[in-house]
Design a protein around this motif. Sequence first.
Motif, PDB file in Angstrom:
ATOM      1  N   ALA A 146       0.867  -1.215  -0.068  1.00 23.42           N
ATOM      2  CA  ALA A 146      -0.183   0.065   0.050  1.00 23.42           C
ATOM      3  C   ALA A 146       0.901   1.293  -0.040  1.00 23.42           C
ATOM      4  N   MET A 147       1.917   1.052   0.605  1.00 31.25           N
ATOM      5  CA  MET A 147       2.860   2.374   0.683  1.00 31.25           C
ATOM      6  C   MET A 147       3.578   2.417  -0.563  1.00 31.25           C
ATOM      7  N   LEU A 148       4.053   1.674  -1.284  1.00 30.15           N
ATOM      8  CA  LEU A 148       4.907   1.704  -2.438  1.00 30.15           C
ATOM      9  C   LEU A 148       4.368   1.686  -3.796  1.00 30.15           C
ATOM     10  N   SER A 149       2.910   1.370  -3.814  1.00 28.23           N
ATOM     11  CA  SER A 149       2.407   1.178  -5.058  1.00 28.23           C
ATOM     12  C   SER A 149       1.081   1.655  -4.999  1.00 28.23           C
ATOM     13  N   PRO A 150       0.421   1.721  -6.222  1.00 24.71           N
ATOM     14  CA  PRO A 150      -1.034   2.066  -6.198  1.00 24.71           C
ATOM     15  C   PRO A 150      -2.163   1.290  -5.428  1.00 24.71           C
ATOM     16  N   PHE A 151      -1.599  -0.023  -5.060  1.00 24.67           N
ATOM     17  CA  PHE A 151      -2.702  -0.981  -4.711  1.00 24.67           C
ATOM     18  C   PHE A 151      -2.925  -0.663  -3.146  1.00 24.67           C
ATOM     19  N   SER A 152      -4.262  -1.445  -2.953  1.00 25.36           N
ATOM     20  CA  SER A 152      -4.575  -1.302  -1.512  1.00 25.36           C
ATOM     21  C   SER A 152      -3.888  -2.132  -0.491  1.00 25.36           C
ATOM     22  N   PHE A 153      -4.260  -1.783   0.944  1.00 21.71           N
ATOM     23  CA  PHE A 153      -3.642  -2.569   2.012  1.00 21.71           C
ATOM     24  C   PHE A 153      -4.223  -4.213   1.674  1.00 21.71           C
ATOM     25  N   GLY A 154      -5.636  -4.228   1.337  1.00 18.17           N
ATOM     26  CA  GLY A 154      -6.344  -5.444   1.448  1.00 18.17           C
ATOM     27  C   GLY A 154      -5.834  -6.308  -0.088  1.00 18.17           C
ATOM     28  N   GLN A 155      -5.590  -5.457  -1.033  1.00 13.82           N
ATOM     29  CA  GLN A 155      -4.910  -6.047  -2.276  1.00 13.82           C
ATOM     30  C   GLN A 155      -3.503  -6.489  -1.889  1.00 13.82           C
ATOM     31  N   GLY A 156      -2.748  -6.016  -1.067  1.00 16.64           N
ATOM     32  CA  GLY A 156      -1.472  -6.562  -0.972  1.00 16.64           C
ATOM     33  C   GLY A 156      -1.510  -7.624   0.084  1.00 16.64           C
ATOM     34  N   VAL A 157      -2.189  -7.657   1.093  1.00 18.55           N
ATOM     35  CA  VAL A 157      -2.330  -8.894   1.896  1.00 18.55           C
ATOM     36  C   VAL A 157      -2.948 -10.187   1.112  1.00 18.55           C
ATOM     37  N   ILE A 158      -3.907 -10.147   0.295  1.00 26.02           N
ATOM     38  CA  ILE A 158      -4.282 -11.153  -0.648  1.00 26.02           C
ATOM     39  C   ILE A 158      -3.148 -11.428  -1.432  1.00 26.02           C
ATOM     40  N   ALA A 159      -2.326 -10.647  -2.162  1.00 24.16           N
ATOM     41  CA  ALA A 159      -1.074 -11.320  -2.965  1.00 24.16           C
ATOM     42  C   ALA A 159      -0.313 -11.791  -2.181  1.00 24.16           C
ATOM     43  N   ILE A 160       0.137 -11.313  -0.986  1.00 19.35           N
ATOM     44  CA  ILE A 160       1.238 -12.222  -0.244  1.00 19.35           C
ATOM     45  C   ILE A 160       0.910 -13.441   0.313  1.00 19.35           C
ATOM     46  N   ALA A 161      -0.331 -13.510   0.826  1.00 22.52           N
ATOM     47  CA  ALA A 161      -1.109 -14.701   1.313  1.00 22.52           C
ATOM     48  C   ALA A 161      -1.093 -15.742   0.119  1.00 22.52           C
ATOM     49  N   GLY A 162      -1.553 -15.490  -1.045  1.00 19.12           N
ATOM     50  CA  GLY A 162      -1.607 -16.552  -2.217  1.00 19.12           C
ATOM     51  C   GLY A 162      -0.359 -16.569  -2.620  1.00 19.12           C
ATOM     52  N   GLY A 163       0.722 -15.827  -2.463  1.00 24.33           N
ATOM     53  CA  GLY A 163       1.877 -16.322  -3.286  1.00 24.33           C
ATOM     54  C   GLY A 163       2.481 -17.546  -2.155  1.00 24.33           C
ATOM     55  N   VAL A 164       2.566 -16.992  -0.840  1.00 25.53           N
ATOM     56  CA  VAL A 164       3.232 -18.020   0.127  1.00 25.53           C
ATOM     57  C   VAL A 164       2.380 -19.349   0.125  1.00 25.53           C
ATOM     58  N   LEU A 165       1.249 -19.379   0.053  1.00 24.32           N
ATOM     59  CA  LEU A 165       0.493 -20.547   0.034  1.00 24.32           C
ATOM     60  C   LEU A 165       0.777 -21.483  -1.131  1.00 24.32           C
ATOM     61  N   LEU A 166       1.021 -20.673  -2.301  1.00 29.37           N
ATOM     62  CA  LEU A 166       1.213 -21.378  -3.583  1.00 29.37           C
ATOM     63  C   LEU A 166       2.246 -22.133  -3.550  1.00 29.37           C
ATOM     64  N   TYR A 167       3.499 -21.560  -3.073  1.00 33.00           N
ATOM     65  CA  TYR A 167       4.668 -22.525  -3.251  1.00 33.00           C
ATOM     66  C   TYR A 167       4.667 -23.435  -1.901  1.00 33.00           C
ATOM     67  N   THR A 168       4.194 -23.167  -0.898  1.00 31.97           N
ATOM     68  CA  THR A 168       4.312 -23.946   0.361  1.00 31.97           C
ATOM     69  C   THR A 168       3.668 -25.067   0.722  1.00 31.97           C
ATOM     70  N   VAL A 169       2.275 -25.045   0.018  1.00 28.88           N
ATOM     71  CA  VAL A 169       1.337 -26.226   0.253  1.00 28.88           C
ATOM     72  C   VAL A 169       1.744 -27.398  -0.660  1.00 28.88           C
ATOM     73  N   TRP A 170       2.585 -27.286  -1.741  1.00 31.88           N
ATOM     74  CA  TRP A 170       2.785 -28.677  -2.481  1.00 31.88           C
ATOM     75  C   TRP A 170       4.090 -29.428  -1.619  1.00 31.88           C
ATOM     76  N   SER A 171       4.969 -28.769  -1.106  1.00 30.89           N
ATOM     77  CA  SER A 171       6.033 -29.829  -0.496  1.00 30.89           C
ATOM     78  C   SER A 171       6.266 -29.378   0.797  1.00 30.89           C
ATOM     79  N   GLY A 172       5.676 -28.724   1.460  1.00 28.38           N
ATOM     80  CA  GLY A 172       5.636 -28.495   3.095  1.00 28.38           C
ATOM     81  C   GLY A 172       6.852 -27.967   3.311  1.00 28.38           C
ATOM     82  N   PHE A 173       7.531 -28.601   4.425  1.00 30.62           N
ATOM     83  CA  PHE A 173       8.910 -28.109   4.952  1.00 30.62           C
ATOM     84  C   PHE A 173       9.942 -28.085   4.080  1.00 30.62           C
ATOM     85  N   ARG A 174       9.915 -29.000   3.211  1.00 31.56           N
ATOM     86  CA  ARG A 174      11.092 -29.068   2.183  1.00 31.56           C
ATOM     87  C   ARG A 174      11.035 -27.691   1.447  1.00 31.56           C
TER      88      ARG A 174
END
Length: 550
Positions: A146-174
């Motif tokens: 929200a601070m560094l771009s035209p996107f809102s706080f809510g949009q930023g939160v969703i982008a981070i959540a989706g990105g982290v979940l996307l790569y972690t859910v497949w292989s877990g701790f590895r």
Amino acid sequence: MQGWVVIALLVLFYGGSLIMSLRISKKSENADEYMTAGGKIGFGISAASMTATWIWASSMYASATSGYTYGISGPLHYGLWGALMILFIYPFGKRIRKVAPKAHTIAEVMYARHGRSSQLMLAVSNVLGSVISLTTNLIAGGALIAMLSPFSFGQGVIAIAGGVLLYTVWSGFRASVLTDVAQVVAMLGAAAILIPVIFFSAGGPAMFTEGAANLTPEQSNFFSSEAFLNQGAPYIAAVLAYAIGNQTIAQRLFAVREDLIKPTFITATVGYGATVIGIGMLGVMALYLGIEPLGGDLNNLVPQMAATYLPPTLIALFFVMIIGSLSSTADSDLTALSAIMMADVYGQNVAGRGKANPKRMVFIGRITMVIAMAAALYFATGKMNILDMLVFVGALWGTLVFPVIASFYWNRVSNVAFTVGTLSAMAAFLPVRFELIPANPVTNFLIDVLSIVGVGVVIGLMAFGFFGLKPALWAGGIASVIVTPFALGAVHDYAVLSGSLVAYAVSTIVTTLISLRNKKPFDFALLAERTGEFDAITPEKAAEAAKSAR
């Protein structure tokens, strides 16, 4: 930054992380690999993962908040004690791995040591702690975008959540530990470049003379008692609790090769301390410059300084640094939560040891990640103060520190002692922390006395890990004597500090008194028999484990 630049950076960062994750995924998933990578991780990856996990965006933001609030001593209190707590983990970690070499969670070992009640306390506290940690990292990411771009706080939160979940859910701790390597390189390299650039762009050494009038006498004092009592001392207690009670740390402890525990945690100590103290100085600079946080939100300080004093190219580098730091911890929280649900809930309580289906365990771990991230998204909309949340959850874990450590060394600690000691500490901590007890000379005196005992417990536990019982008793006793003239009649005025110390004192006193009455010593050899690999369990081993448990 322009919107397309932010999108490109997020796609490159999380897309690259996903590719790394997919490269290590398996057609036939292994539950033990998904939770702890089989306990065979080498020094380089384990040290990088430990460093990246401890250096999270929230710790950077909180360190800067401490610098802005308490002056130059603030980041030192935050970063130095946090770094030393990583160092204090390894002697206890060596003992834990010795008695339970194939475990996946501390709660799993507590189930083998005591039973369901102690397991439940650790599991619930870690679920709470990891969800709070996830929430704070999403808040940090949303505020950054929200601070560094035209996107809102809510949009930023969703982008981070989706990105982290996307790569972690497949292989877990590895996936978590492998991506940590790239993330920690990006974080440390960026910090080494960005902090000096911001310093000189903001005026260099001249800012400390020209902006001195913006500081109060306490903020100008390198040895500020206000900074120590409000920040340093509570954080010493809180981070020790994080070290012992936090599943993200325990997971790496169970994943690294046993002979590499010491160098791993020493390396992480240095990396964490240098980076977090350096980032915290951005808060000190903001204080000297007289900068007001945007919207009155202290969480905005770090991105605000970057947006003000960095050129566009380096803002992109700063963006990657923060995204890397918050992602490295967020994926650790997800894998910690999945391990708790896989091993503690399903593996031991629903299916029962020896009957758990490894494929179903992995499925449960993935579903847990999705639900946890959804919960963190919901809570992130509240934009809570990161520093307060960190200290609060650390203090909650403080109720468990002595019972957990004692359970690995003292064979007379019983399930009743563990449970009653922890619950008593919680019952004492909450009213002291939130100042629900009517202030009068009697209650103030009692809080001060228990806090003095708590100081002795904290110092004693630190000494015990390195030097053993007798030096620990001497160190704790001397520490209590030294602080008595200063604490008696005063420490009750600092609710955060006194609440944490009271929790340590009460849990130690109650657990010890009940344990002394126990006449049935525990055989620590049973821990290795009652914990271990889920994928390698045979019917014979399951029957033997069930027989020993009875």
